[in-house]
Structure formats: structure tokens, C-alpha cells
Design an enzyme around this catalytic site. Sequence first.
Site, mmCIF file in Angstrom:
data_model
loop_
_atom_site.group_PDB
_atom_site.id
_atom_site.type_symbol
_atom_site.label_atom_id
_atom_site.label_comp_id
_atom_site.label_asym_id
_atom_site.label_seq_id
_atom_site.Cartn_x
_atom_site.Cartn_y
_atom_site.Cartn_z
ATOM 1 N N ARG A 1 33.033 -44.678 -7.535
ATOM 2 C CA ARG A 1 32.502 -43.887 -6.420
ATOM 3 C C ARG A 1 32.156 -42.463 -6.850
ATOM 4 O O ARG A 1 31.047 -41.973 -6.595
ATOM 5 C CB ARG A 1 33.574 -43.872 -5.327
ATOM 6 N N THR A 2 33.099 -41.807 -7.506
ATOM 7 C CA THR A 2 32.844 -40.415 -7.896
ATOM 8 C C THR A 2 31.783 -40.346 -8.978
ATOM 9 O O THR A 2 30.917 -39.466 -8.975
ATOM 10 C CB THR A 2 34.144 -39.761 -8.400
ATOM 11 N N LYS B 1 40.219 -47.358 -28.341
ATOM 12 C CA LYS B 1 40.698 -47.638 -29.693
ATOM 13 C C LYS B 1 41.513 -46.489 -30.254
ATOM 14 O O LYS B 1 41.837 -46.474 -31.424
ATOM 15 C CB LYS B 1 39.501 -47.903 -30.625
ATOM 16 N N ARG C 1 36.458 -36.709 -15.789
ATOM 17 C CA ARG C 1 37.602 -37.171 -15.003
ATOM 18 C C ARG C 1 38.592 -37.782 -15.976
ATOM 19 O O ARG C 1 38.243 -38.630 -16.793
ATOM 20 C CB ARG C 1 37.191 -38.232 -13.981
ATOM 21 N N HIS D 1 40.580 -31.027 -8.217
ATOM 22 C CA HIS D 1 39.345 -31.800 -8.028
ATOM 23 C C HIS D 1 38.441 -30.910 -7.188
ATOM 24 O O HIS D 1 38.241 -31.138 -5.990
ATOM 25 C CB HIS D 1 39.683 -33.099 -7.298
#
Lengths: 433, 322, 218
Positions: free
Chosen positions: B55-56, B83, B105, B133
Amino acid sequence: MTGNGSWLIRGVTIPGRDEKATSILIAGGSVTAIGPDLDHPGAKTLDAGGLIALPGLVDLHTHLREPGREDAETVETGTAAAALGGYTAVHAMANTDPVADTAGVVEQVWRLGRTAGHCDVQPVGAVTLGLNGARLAELGTMADSAARVRVFSDDGRCVSDPLLMRRALEYVKAFDGVIAQHAQDPRLTEGAQLNEGEMSARLGLAGWPAVAEEAIIARDCLLAAHVGSALHVCHVSTAGSAEIIRWAKSKGWPVTAEVTPHHLLLTDELAAGYDPVFKVNPPLRTEADVAELRRALADGTIDCVATDHAPHPVEAKESEWAEAAFGMTGLETALRVVQRAMVETGLLDWAGVADRMSVRPARIGRLTAHGHPLTPGAPGHLTLYDPAAPAEAVTPAGASKSRNTPFAGMELPGRVVATFLRGVPAVLDGKLA
Amino acid sequence: MNRHLISAADLSRDDAVLILDTSDELARLADRPIKKLPTLRGRTVVNLFFEDSTRTRISFEAAAKRLSADVINFSAKGSSVAKGESLKDTALTLEAMGADAVIIRHGASGAAHRLAGWVRGSVLNAGDGTHEHPTQALLDAFTIRRRLRGTGAAGARGAGLDGLRVTIVGDVLHSRVARSNVLLLSTLGAEVTLAAPPTLLPLAVGSWPCAVSYDLDSELSKSDVVMMLRVQQERMSAAYFPSVREYSRRYGLDAARMARLPGHAIVMHPGPMNRGVEIAAEVADSVRSTIVEQVANGVTTRMAVLYLLLGGTEFPATGEAR
Amino acid sequence: MHALHPARNQAAGVDGAAGGGPARPDPPDPKTAVPKTVLEPAEIGRALTRIAHEILERTDGAADVLLLGIPTRGVPLSRRLAERIERVEGRPVPHGSLDITMYRDDLRLRPARALGRTEVPPEGIDGAVVVIVDDVLYSGRTVRAALDALNDLGRPRAVQLAVLIDRGHRELPVRPDYVGKNLPTSKQEVVRVLLTEVDSQDAVIIGRAATTEQRSGT
């Protein structure tokens, strides 16, 4: 002139004696004479005008990382760093890989120290096998080994099981041992990253509450009193902890304690930029804690300064905060930090520094050869320091393999000029001899 | 000098109002046949998402594309990070690709700060651990202003949120949305109250620019805005609250509580919702709920932020060089 | 050696004919560094009235005309023009605003600016004769941006340009259809249009630029 291995140190001041400049003669591994206008044919002269002489410093808490983490430090590089910091003896903590929980490992570390020759290495034995907190390690065998272990610690981990801690305290009475506790209740500090307070709330980092340290210390003091055995508290970091130790000592209980240089100078505000160089266990706390720890060291409630020198490779300190390792280096900067935090503030004089950084730690560590005040007949372990050296910014580069010093860029006073180990210089003019 | 948006504290009141006013204008793009502006043509924006959040990420992608920027999406799953590549090495790779802006994020608090030290472009924090945020707070503030202060030249231009009373409910301790909102909404002049059980509030919350209440019911009639935070059920096993049922009973926004809100009051949620836990279904779907328009407003405010960060020089006015 | 008030000397005979050629730059005379008014309120009013009539002439009575002012001061100008046209024709003329901030070509050179308002009538611009209205025409870049903005809004039948002041120094092939006054200037000078709706007075003032930013204009 080939010389006979003896040294004449001229023009030096010995804190605790009268403050006049005097000379020290070192020969045959001991201090043989102290007085003005000494002379000794064949002795090398060291002009120590303006310097002070301290008994060789003793660190009760160092991580030399060998065996197992030689990428961060080895006994060779760690003891070199120690000597440059003015140390003639360091206690090497047991959280190596393999853990120092057997005679084999502690003897290995002891031998590596002798080979390197920069300072004496006294291995610390683990309290529990593998530091697992479940079963006692063979404390007696380690005590009888060539390493003659007397200090036992699971540092890095807390001996949190109260029954096990009781047994350990009781058991070491047989050989005048001491249990050094890393006080951190594991349940209260799961995932903890930074002192629980305004900073941790603002930065969104899981908090490490002061009570998690204080509650364990209180419990352990009571246990030590109950069984009549010696408890040493590692890296005290909160005002509350200092108060509990003061109370325990007022009852005459056999409790000793140490504080790190960084906890005497730095606070959790430094975490604001999320630079993991400031991430350490126990964490940096608040101004109020720093002030109380200084007072406690000054009045002897806290017995000594111990560096908790914790070297880490670059990648362990370069990531996001939560991923980074805990720990700061400290051997090379310890005396300068103590000068800034305690001497410049008038809380402790240099005689007091000698007591807190040499005499008492040697006594707690049961090191018979170290921590003797400088008098004729004392072993030839001494440190020459220039308190008037102009303040210089600390560079990360030094003898230690690792660069994780929280003091990088900070201007600190003083300079270690020379370190003598058994009458032989390990450091001269601020460089390895 | 780099310009970043990492914390809501980076924004002065003037900065924040500028973003809201710019968002107001950009919102009208939706009425046009061509919903695109050439402003960031030739700029490269990288979405660096270490946490799953479709969504973001889509919101930022839409915002960048509507400004004609080139968007590169990097998600952690199946990538070199899975990895074991470090954040630093990932950053250096992006730097070599010439990113003008990196939207990050990450699950660790402070990741955006660290990244800002390794890239030359602008860093936009899309959520770092439990820290902040900021664009969520901006879209929340924009939604509040539109609903309660009007839109357009006649309405809210130049206005903050002065005098509005906002109650934020839920797991504040672990919420980056709460932290950014407390900072931003109070900067804009709103009165913020946090309502939560004591275990879900940081001990040091007394130093924050907001009030605190353990009793949601006493705050309802005084609130112009109620913002519900998601409560994770895993918190129950760490003893933050005894049961989901008790949490809902004491802090859940159900129809009965909603009925006690003032007539004009709105209900917000940053999503994703736990219907039935912190918010009842009928509340989420009611006309007071802004949950759907928050999504559209997200694209608009993110366009405004990208424009102001990349469309010139010197924004935010009070930002520190990192 | 040049006359003390070159602008005034030229003002007398100039009409609104398209004057897109480069103006003769006058080196600034230190004695004229003090800002001076080159258009009084009455003159502004007369110029706007004339433009309104010209628009009516050239668009067959302003049949499909839509006036879009560029914020900030293009907007009140477009409103005033619409009023004048309405007074003559007896019916309202649609007018609005067109903000071009997001279409500028100098975005990276300056701080990101606040956006102005874009207000276009609900029927849009398709098929309309759009007259862009601005206060000062200088390099022509604003108008280029306005053309790009119009392109994204729809497809006008034709686009024309009305400006109160043309101060020369074009950097792009742009020419106005309607000009209130041609004002040859040097690049060291700044032309400011003041309008009652924004500045509480009507005037056109010319003065010396204090900063580089002032010197490079639109």
C-alpha cells in the site's frame, strides 16, 4: 654505554607523597630507591619533568577476544593498547570462543599474554559452562591452573538464576575467589537497545530500564552477605545502583564495584544520530546518573575504574542500531577520560586516581604483584603520565585492532608517556618500546 | 546540503503548512484528463522497501510517477539483502545508480538516519522501525484540515490545525505513526491526547507535546478527531494487555462510542485495520470514517513532499544537514 | 549619453502593437537608481480598456474567449479585463487562473515555490480561445510553461497572450498579442506591477535590481 637494565626517572612527581619533584630508581625489576638527586651508574635516564608517576594501572575488565574473535582483537594487540593506556595488568574476560570455562582455555590466554609481553594478562574464568547460566564451570580447576584464576564472571551475560549465583558465591570461598556479576535481568531487557528514558521514547528504540540492573545488584548484595562471600559488581551504570552499593557497604558486606570511563562522561543523548558507536551494555544513561557515579567513585563507594574494553570489527558497528554489536574500546583513552571527568572537576586527585585505577583493582583481582604504591621495594610496575599535555582530539586509530571508540573527535587532556612492566619499559615516549 | 524528511520534527510550522497548501493544489489534478505534471522529469526516485508494504509503496510510486519521475522499486524479498547484504552496501549500490531520492521503509529505528549518511540524494523516511513515519502524519494532517477546515482558497489555505482536538488511541509505544503525528499535529497547533493502557505508552511520554489519558470514554465528547492505531495480537503474549477482548472493551472504537462523538468529529486509521479489535466494522464503514480518503490523500501529500524536496533547493527550511 | 528619463520619452507615442523585437538596453544611470513610477493608475485603466476592445475586435466579440490569469497579478488583471468586456458586450466572459509553477524550466535553480491556484471553468478549455493574461512579459519562459500547462488541461482552439507590460529581453520565440505598454529596460532594472487587489495601489514601477535573483526574471 650498554647499561645494566636499570632506569633512573628524574624530575617526576609522585601523587600522595609530597608534591615536590623527585627521582625513582628502578633496578632488577623493582623500585629500589626514591629521592631527590639519586644517581646510579649504568642506569638509563628518563627526564620526567612535569610528569606524574602512578603505580602501573590494573584493569579488572577487558575483552581481548582471543581465542575466537581475532578479527576484532588479539591478546597481542589488546595488551599493546593496554600498555599505551598505562596498564601493566589486565583481566581478560571469559566470553571468548571457546568460552574460558576450562583450565585449557585460561592457560592458553595466560600464555599468550606472557608471550606478547606488553602487560600481564590475568584470565577471568566463566562462572557457568558456556556462559549458559545453567551449570557451574570447573571453578576450582581454573583456580589451580597456571593461570591462577581468582575472578570469575559470565560478563556479557548475567548469572540470573538466584540459586546458581548463590552456589557460585559460596563455592569460590574455598580459594578466595570473587564472582564479578554483569547485572542485567534478562526478562526486563529482552531486545533492549538503549537506556529507557526520553531518548529511547523519542528514537523508537526498546528501552533498557535502570531497574533491570539495580534489582540484580540488590539481590546479589544480599546473597553475598548471606553466604559471606565476595561479590564484585561490573560496570555500574545507574545512580540507583551506586546507592544500593553504598547501602551494602554501610552494612559491612563484602561488595566491591567498578565503573567504566564512558559511564563517567557520556550520556544517552549521544544516540540521537543512531550512530552505533554509542551502543554499549549497560547503556549510556542520563546526566543525573553520570553525576552520581562520579560522586560514588570519589567517595570510594565504587572502588575502581575498569574499562570494559570491547573491540568490534567495523561491520559490526556500521549498520542500523538494532543490528549493531554492543561495546566500546577504552584501554588507550581511560586515563585521559578519568582526568577529564574526575580530576578536572576536582572530585578526585591524582593520588585518588592511583588508588582507583591501580591499588584497589589489584586488590580485588587478588593480583599480589600489582597495585603497590610506589615505595622502595615495590615491584617495578609504573606509569608516567603528563597531565599538562595540551588537549588533543582522540583519533580512532590506535594499537587496538578495532576503531569503535565513542571519544573519536573529542578533545581530551593528558598523555601516557611511559609504562614500565617489571622494571622494563613497555611504552616510551608514548610509543611501544 | 542534503534535504531529507526523516522525522516530523524536521518540519517547522511554515514547512508543514506549505506542504498542506501544496497538497491542496495538487489534489485538483484528479479532476484533469492528464493527471501528470512534468516537474520531476528526468529525476530518479528509488523505493527501498525492506518491509512488506504494498500500500505505501504504491502510494509513493504513484506520487513520483505523477510528477514524471522515473521510479525504481527495490524490495527486500529475494534480493541481495535477503542474502545478507548490509544496508550500507545496498545504499552504495543505489548511489552508483544515481538516485535523486531514496524512499526507505525498514524494520529498524534509525535506518533512514543511517542511509542519509551514505547517499547524496534526498532521503524520505517511509517508516523506520518504531521511530517515525512523517508522510503518514502529513497525509493525516491534510485529511483533518480538508474535512474540518475546508479546501481551497476560501477554506484552509495558510491555515494550520489550531484549536482542533485530536485523540490518538492504541499502541503508542510501538507506533511510528503516533510519534510522527504527536510531533506534527502539535506543530500545526492541534491539541493532541494519547489514550492507551499504561503498558502501551512510553514511560517518558510526559515529555511529549501532548496529554495522556488511560480512559478513552472520557475523551470522546471532547474530540474533533479520533485516530485509531492498529494493535498487534502478539503484544498479548508479551503481557502488554491480558486479552484482545479486554483491550477491545476498554479501548476499542465501537458504534456506541462513535455515537458519543461530537457531530462533526471524524474517525481515522492509518491502516491496515484489525476490524473488531481496535475498530468496529460499522465505524470503519461509517460516513465519519476518513479511511478511504486517507489513501487518496496519501498520494497527494507525497507528491507535495517530493516536489518540495526535489523540485528546487533548500527545503525543509529548518532541516539539518545530515 | 542618453536622456534622463528614456522610458518616459518613449511612452508618449507607443501603442499596443506587437513589439517582440529586442529593446534597446539602456545602461543604468546611477542618478536614476531611485525607483520611479512609469504608469499611474489612470494610465493602467486606459491600457486595460484598450486591450479589452482589442480582444473584442480580434475574436469576433469574444465568442469563445476564456481569460486565464497567471498568478499572482495576472489573475486580477484577467478579472478586470473580463469586467470591461462584459460592460461592452452585456454578457459575462469566463475567466480563471493558471498556475505554472510545476511547469517551470528553472526549478532546480531556486527554492521550490508555493503553488498558486489553478481555476478553470468546469467546461474546460477544449475548443476555447484562451487568452493568457500576465502582468509583465520578459524572457518568455513563463508563457512557455503556461503553454505546456494548457496542453495538459485540454486542447484550446487558439491561445493568445495579453500582458500589461512588455519589457523586452526575450529568450524564447514568444510574442504577445495584446500589450498595455512597451517598456524598454536594462537587465539591471526591475519592473514591478502593483495592483490594488494585491498591493493596495495601482502602479508600474521601475527600479534597480538589488539581487541576482531579481535580475533574472520571467
